[in-house]
Design a protein around this motif. Structure first.
Motif, short mmCIF file in Angstrom:
data_model
loop_
_atom_site.label_atom_id
_atom_site.label_comp_id
_atom_site.label_asym_id
_atom_site.label_seq_id
_atom_site.Cartn_x
_atom_site.Cartn_y
_atom_site.Cartn_z
N VAL A 38 38.77 22.37 -20.23
CA VAL A 38 37.26 22.87 -20.83
C VAL A 38 36.80 24.00 -19.91
N THR A 39 36.40 24.97 -20.55
CA THR A 39 35.98 26.33 -19.84
C THR A 39 34.46 26.42 -20.28
N VAL A 40 33.66 26.27 -19.31
CA VAL A 40 32.04 26.41 -19.39
C VAL A 40 31.65 27.49 -18.40
N LEU A 41 30.58 27.97 -18.94
CA LEU A 41 29.77 28.72 -18.12
C LEU A 41 28.86 27.96 -17.08
N ALA A 42 28.94 28.60 -15.76
CA ALA A 42 28.41 27.41 -14.76
C ALA A 42 27.08 27.30 -14.66
N GLY A 43 26.31 27.57 -15.59
CA GLY A 43 24.96 27.12 -15.42
C GLY A 43 24.76 25.84 -16.51
N THR A 44 25.95 25.64 -16.98
CA THR A 44 25.86 24.44 -18.08
C THR A 44 25.40 23.18 -17.20
N PRO A 45 24.38 22.29 -18.02
CA PRO A 45 24.16 21.16 -17.14
C PRO A 45 25.03 20.20 -17.30
N VAL A 46 25.38 19.44 -16.37
CA VAL A 46 26.55 18.35 -16.43
C VAL A 46 26.34 17.48 -17.61
N ALA A 47 24.96 16.95 -17.86
CA ALA A 47 24.93 16.05 -18.99
C ALA A 47 25.46 16.61 -20.30
N VAL A 48 25.33 17.92 -20.54
CA VAL A 48 25.67 18.71 -21.81
C VAL A 48 27.24 18.63 -21.78
N LEU A 49 27.97 18.76 -20.73
CA LEU A 49 29.28 18.76 -20.78
C LEU A 49 29.88 17.37 -20.93
N ASP A 50 29.19 16.24 -20.38
CA ASP A 50 29.58 14.98 -20.47
C ASP A 50 29.56 14.64 -21.86
N ALA A 51 28.31 14.98 -22.53
CA ALA A 51 28.12 14.47 -23.82
C ALA A 51 29.04 15.13 -24.83
N ALA A 52 29.63 16.49 -24.56
CA ALA A 52 30.29 17.17 -25.50
C ALA A 52 31.76 16.64 -25.28
N LEU A 53 32.33 16.31 -24.01
CA LEU A 53 33.60 15.54 -23.83
C LEU A 53 33.59 14.30 -24.25
N ALA A 54 32.31 13.41 -24.22
CA ALA A 54 32.52 12.06 -24.81
C ALA A 54 32.84 11.92 -26.29
N GLU A 55 32.60 13.14 -26.93
CA GLU A 55 32.68 12.95 -28.45
C GLU A 55 34.34 12.83 -28.66
N HIS A 56 34.96 13.35 -27.69
CA HIS A 56 36.36 13.47 -27.80
C HIS A 56 37.09 12.58 -26.63
N ARG A 57 36.14 11.51 -26.22
CA ARG A 57 36.70 10.58 -25.11
C ARG A 57 37.29 11.00 -24.06
N GLN A 58 36.82 12.14 -23.89
CA GLN A 58 37.32 12.68 -22.30
C GLN A 58 36.06 12.95 -21.20
N ARG A 59 36.56 13.27 -20.22
CA ARG A 59 35.52 13.18 -19.21
C ARG A 59 35.94 14.18 -18.19
N VAL A 60 35.24 14.63 -17.44
CA VAL A 60 35.27 15.50 -16.26
C VAL A 60 34.45 14.66 -15.09
N PRO A 61 35.01 13.95 -14.22
CA PRO A 61 34.20 13.28 -13.13
C PRO A 61 33.54 14.04 -11.96
N LEU A 62 32.42 14.61 -12.40
CA LEU A 62 31.52 15.36 -11.76
C LEU A 62 30.40 14.44 -11.04
N GLN A 63 29.81 13.65 -11.76
CA GLN A 63 29.06 12.78 -11.33
C GLN A 63 27.77 12.90 -10.46
N PRO A 64 27.13 13.94 -10.64
CA PRO A 64 26.12 14.15 -9.82
C PRO A 64 24.94 13.23 -9.77
#
Lengths: 351, 435
Positions: free
Chosen positions: A60-86
C-alpha cells in the motif's frame, strides 16, 4: 496530482525556512528531544491520502500525513494490516515511521523498519528523493528507507511511503495467564506477542485456528482479554535492552522509590527486549533510565520527564547517545550533514 | 591480497591501504553474482576466509556471533543441536560466507516468509574506511540514532569491512510440508502463485521452475520431477502440524483451480530433500547443456509475473537464446537464466542485449533491478534506469558520509557521476568481470 506537485509546497517551505519541524498529528512530539533552534521554526505538515492499495500484491502506498486509523480501516476491508500500532491511532504514518516506535506485537510482526519498502522524502537541501522500491523484495542501491525509520525528521520530511501489508490472521486471541513469560517464549511456536508486567503475562496468539488452540492449551489460569494495555502516565518511556536482561531489569524497576508493584508501571516485550514504562513523577522516569543503562540498555523518553531535579532538560536519549567523539557519533554527524547541510531539519531532536 | 586473522589485522590492512591511497575490497567466498567483490583499479583484496569461527551461539536469546568467513550452511549446522537455524539460504549456501551475505543482503528460497539478510542481522562489527573499528547495531531491539545497521547491510563493501556479525536464529518449525505442483502452462503456474499470495497464505518458500530447467534438473539428479510439465511449483509450508495441513489443503485447491495437473506431497524427509535437491542443483544441471550461463536477478510485483514471464521468453526468442527460469516466485524475484556458448561469435553481445531488455521489462512492470544478488559492477550502470540523478546523488551522499576517502570498494553500486560535481569515471570495467 503527481507527487512532485504534492511535494512542491514542502520543498518550498524547507528551502525558505531556517529551521523546520516536520509535523504530523503531534502525538509523538515529546519522543526523544524537543526541537530547539535559535531560528524561528517553521512547522511543515504533509498531506494525507491513500494513493494506491495493491490488494493482491499486499502493498500500500500512502501520503505520510495519513492517520494510522484511516489506513487501518482501509486495509481491514480487505482483511489486511500493516502493524504500525501507535498508542494513539490519530498519529500519522509519517510520524510513527519517523519516531521508529514499534507496536506491542513486534515479536511476531518484526520491527517497524521491516514494513517500509519505499520512501519519498524532502531533504534539508530541498530535494524530493526516492529511496527503496515498491516490491516486497529489493536490494537495489542503498537502504534509505531503513535510514529514515527512527530518524526523527532530522534527515528529511517523509512525503509518501509504500508499506508491506500482511494478511489478517485467521484467528487473533489475547490472553492473560499465570505462565511465566520466559517459559512461554521457550514453548510457544511463533507467538504474536509475549508481554509481562509484575502481575501477569499477556499473550497474543494469531494464525490458523487449530494452531492457536495448541498455543492456548499451554497457558495456565488463562483469562481472555481484549489486547495489551501499555502503561500510561505523564512520564513515559521505552527501554531497549538485550532480551536476556529482561528478568533482572524488571526486578530492579519494581524497586524504584514510590512505585507499587501492582501499579503496572512497566510492560516488557519478551523475546524482543522492549520495556514500556510510565510514572506519575519525572524522577521515577529518570530512575528507570538509570536502571536501563546499568543493564546494558537505554531509555527513550516518550513523554514528560521535564522536571529533572538538576534543572537540566531531560535527555530524551540518555547516556546511550554518545554523540561526538565516537566512530558512530561521527557517522551520525556526517550523515546528518549529507542530507541536511544547513542543519535546518528538526534541529536538536537528537543529541 | 591479504588474509587477516582478526579485526586488528583487518584494521591494519585498511590503514595501510589508506596510507598508500590504494582502494580496498573485502572478499568472502567469491560466490557473488554481481561482481561486488571484484577488485577494480588494482585494489587491495582483503580475503576473509581465515576469519571463520563461530564465536558464540546463545540459544536463550536465539542469536549467534560469527566471524565473517563462516559459511552460511555451517552456521545452520552449528545451530541445529539447539533446534535453531539461520534463515537466509542462498543457493550457494554451502560455499558463501556470512560476511558476503551481509554485503549483498543475500536472500534465498526461505526468505519469502522471514525476509532477506537485513532482517536477520542485529549487529555488525566493522572497520570503517578510515580504519576505525566500530559496532553498528546491537543486541538491543533499538539503538539510539540512525539505523546504521540497516544502511550497512547490503552496502556491498563500500562502507567498511565486516569483521563480526551478530545474527538472529529462528526456531526450527515442528512441522514442514513440501509440495510439488505441475502445470501444462507457465501462465497457470504464475497465476497460482498470485492466487496463493492473494489468499493470504505465506508459505516458507514458493519456487517456480519452467519446462526446460525442470527437464535439465531431472536428467541431472532424478528428483522425480515430471519431465513433460511446462512449469512446476515447489511450495514449502512450515509451522504447527494442523496449520500446515490446512494450508496444504488450501494450496492443493488453489493449484487445481488454476490448472495444476498433479499435486505431489513429499511423504518423508528423504523425499523432501530430494525435491529440494532438484531445485538447488539447477545451476549444476545446466552445465550439461552449454558451457556458459548468465543468471539474472530482478523483482516484479507478484501480480505482474504472467506478463513479465511472457515478455522474457519473447526476448529470448528475438535474441535466439536458450532461456530458463528458476526463481523465487512467491516474492516476485525472477532469475532468468541464459544458457549459451560464448565461443559462438556474436552470442556474448546477444546475451548482454537480452539481459538489459529483461531488466527494462521488469522496471516497466513496476519492478526493481535486484532482489538479492546486489548491484556490484554488473548493474551499476543501469541504476539510472530506476533512480533519478537526484535519487542517486542522495545515495552517493550517504556513501560519502561513511567513506569520504572513496577508497572502500570504489566504483561499485553507484554509476560514475552520481554525486553532483563528481568527475565521470574514465576507465571502463573489463568485459565479463562478473561472470
Amino acid at each position: 496530482m503527481d507527487l512532485t506537485a504534492t511535494a512542491a509546497p514542502i520543498v518550498d517551505a524547507v528551502r525558505a525556512a531556517a529551521a523546520v519541524e516536520p509535523v504530523g498529528a503531534r502525538t509523538h512530539a515529546e519522543v526523544g528531544n524537543q526541537v530547539r533552534s535559535e531560528h524561528a521554526t517553521t512547522a511543515v505538515g504533509v498531506p494525507a491520502g491513500i494513493v494506491r492499495h495493491d490488494v493482491a500484491d499486499l502493498t500500500v502506498t500512502v501520503l505520510a500525513g495519513t492517520p494510522v486509523a484511516v489506513l487501518d480501516a482501509a486495509l481491514a476491508e480487505h482483511r489486511q494490516r500493516v502493524p504500525l500500532q501507535p498508542r494513539d491511532s490519530t498519529a500519522t504514518i509519517g510520524g510513527v515511521l519517523a519516531t521508529g516506535l514499534s507496536g506491542p506485537t513486534r515479536l511476531g510482526d518484526g520491527p517497524l523498519r521491516d514494513h517500509l519498502l519505499e520512501v519519498r522524502f524532502v531533504t534539508g537541501y530541498g530535494a524530493l528523493v526516492r529511496g527503496g522500491g515498491p516490491t516486497v523484495k529489493n536490494v537495489t542501491g542503498y537502504d534509505l528507507p531503513r535510514l529514515l525509520v527512527g530518524s526523527m525528521g532530522t534527515l528529511g520530511v517523509l512525503v509518501q511511503v509504500t508499506l508491506r501489508c500482511r494478511p489478517e490472521p485467521g484467528v487473533t486471541e489475547w490472553w492473560s495467564t499465570a505462565s511465566p513469560p520466559g517459559e512461554l517464549f521457550e514453548c510457544l511456536f511463533r507467538p504474536a506477542a509475549i508481554l509481562a508486567d509484575s502481575r501477569q503475562t499477556l499473550v497474543c496468539l494469531a494464525g490458523d485456528a487449530a494452531d492457536v488452540a495448541v498455543g492456548r492449551a499451554v497457558l495456565r489460569d488463562r483469562i481472555a482479554v481484549d489486547g495489551a494495555c501499555l502503561p500510561d502516565g505523564p512520564h513515559r518511556g521505552r527501554i531497549s535492552v538485550p532480551p536476556n536482561e529482561l528478568g533482572a531489569l524488571t526486578a530492579a524497576l519494581d524497586r524504584i522509590d514510590g512505585v507499587d508493584r501492582d501499579d503496572g508501571t512497566w510492560l516488557a516485550e519478551w523475546g524482543v527486549g522492549t520495556v514500556h514504562v510510565a510514572y506519575a513523577d519525572a524522577q521515577q522516569l529518570a530512575a528507570a533510565r538509570g536502571i536501563a543503562e546499568r543493564h546494558g540498555g537505554w531509555l527513550l523518553r516518550e513523554a514528560g520527564g521535564e522536571a529533572d531535579p538538576s534543572g537540566a532538560p531531560f535527555d530524551g536519549f540518555g547516556a546511550a547517545w554518545s554523540g561526538s567523539g565516537t566512530a558512530n557519533g561521527e557517522l551520525h554527524t556526517r550523515i546528518k550533514r549529507a542530507f541536511d547541510p544547513d542543519g535546518k531539519l528538526a534541529p536538536g531532536r537528537f543529541g | 591480497m591479504c588474509f587477516p586473522r582478526d579485526a586488528r589485522e583487518v584494521q591494519a590492512a585498511v590503514r595501510a591501504a589508506q596510507h598508500h591511497g590504494v582502494p580496498f575490497v573485502a572478499r568472502g567466498s567469491g560466490t557473488g553474482l554481481a561482481g561486488g567483490a571484484t577488485p577494480l583499479d588494482d585494489a587491495l583484496v582483503i580475503v576473509m576466509s581465515q576469519m571463520d569461527r563461530i564465536l558464540e551461539i546463545d540459544p536463550r536469546s536465539r542469536t549467534a556471533w560469527v566471524e565473517p568467513g563462516v559459511l552460511n550452511l555451517d552456521l545452520s549446522r552449528a545451530a541445529a543441536p539447539h533446534g535453531l537455524h539461520y534463515a537466509p539460504d542462498p543457493s550457494s549456501q554451502q560455499a558463501c560466507s556470512i560476511g558476503g551475505n551481509v554485503g549483498t543482503n543475500a536472500g534465498g528460497p526461505h526468505c519469502l516468509a522471514s525476509g532477506t539478510t537485513t532482517a536477520h542481522v542485529l549487529a555488525v562489527d566493522a572497520v570503517l574506511a578510515d580504519g576505525t573499528a566500530t559496532r553498528i547495531g546491537g543486541a538491543r531491539p533499538d539503538e539510539p540514532g540512525y539505523d546504521l545497521r540497516g544502511v550497512y547491510v547490503g552496502s556491498e563493501g563500500t562502507l567498511g569491512v565486516t569483521t563480526g556479525v551478530l545474527v538472529r536464529l529462528l526456531p526450527d518449525p515442528p512441522a514442514v510440508r513440501t509440495l510439488l505442483l505441475d502445470f501444462t502452462s507457465i501462465d497457470d503456474a504464475a497465476t497460482t502463485v498470485s492466487g496463493i499470495i492473494a489468499e493470504g497464505i505465506l508459505p516458507a518458500a514458493l519456487e517456480m521452475m519452467d519446462a526446460q530447467i525442470t527437464r535439465a534438473v531431472e536428467d541431472f539428479v532424478g528428483a522425480g520431477y515430471p519431465r513433460d510439465a511446462e512449469a512446476v511449483l515447489l511450495v514449502e509450508l512450515d509451522g504447527l502440524p494442523d496449520g500446515v495441513t490446512a494450508q496444504a489443503l488450501a494450496i492443493d485447491e488453489i493449484g487445481r483451480t488454476h490448472g495444476a495437473r498433479t499435486v505431489r506431497v513429499a511423504r518423508d524427509e528423504a523425499e523432501r530433500e530430494l525435491l529440494w535437491k532438484g531445485r538447488k542443483s539447477a545451476f549444476g544441471a545446466i552445465a550439461r547443456i552449454a558451457p556458459d550461463y548468465y543468471l539474472h536477478d530482478a523483482v516484479v510485483p507478484r501480480t505482474q509475473l504472467v506478463g513479465v514471464l511472457r515478455r522474457i521468453y519473447e526476448i529470448a526468442a528475438e535474441q535466439r537464446l536458450t532461456m530458463m527460469n528458476v526463481f523465487h516466485a512467491g516474492d516476485g524475484n525472477l532469475h532468468p537464466l541464459i544458457v549459451f556458448d560464448r565461443r559462438e561469435p556474436g552470442t556474448w553481445e546477444r546475451v548482454h542485449h537480452a539481459g538489459t531488455e529483461i531488466l527494462e521489462a521488469c522496471i516497466a512492470a513496476g519492478g526493481v533491478l535486484s532482489g538479492e544478488h546486489g548491484i556490484g559492477v554488473e548493474k551499476r550502470d543501469l541504476m539510472g534506469r530506476l533512480f533519478s540523478p537526484i535519487d542517486l546523488d542522495a545515495q552517493a551522499r550517504l556513501v560519502e558520509a561513511f567513506d569520504p576517502s572513496g577508497l572502500a570498494n570504489p566504483r561499485k553500486v553507484l554509476p560514475a557521476g552520481s554525486r553532483c560535481g563528481e568527475l565521470a569515471g574514465t576507465r571502463p570495467v573489463p568485459e565479463g568481470t562478473w561472470i
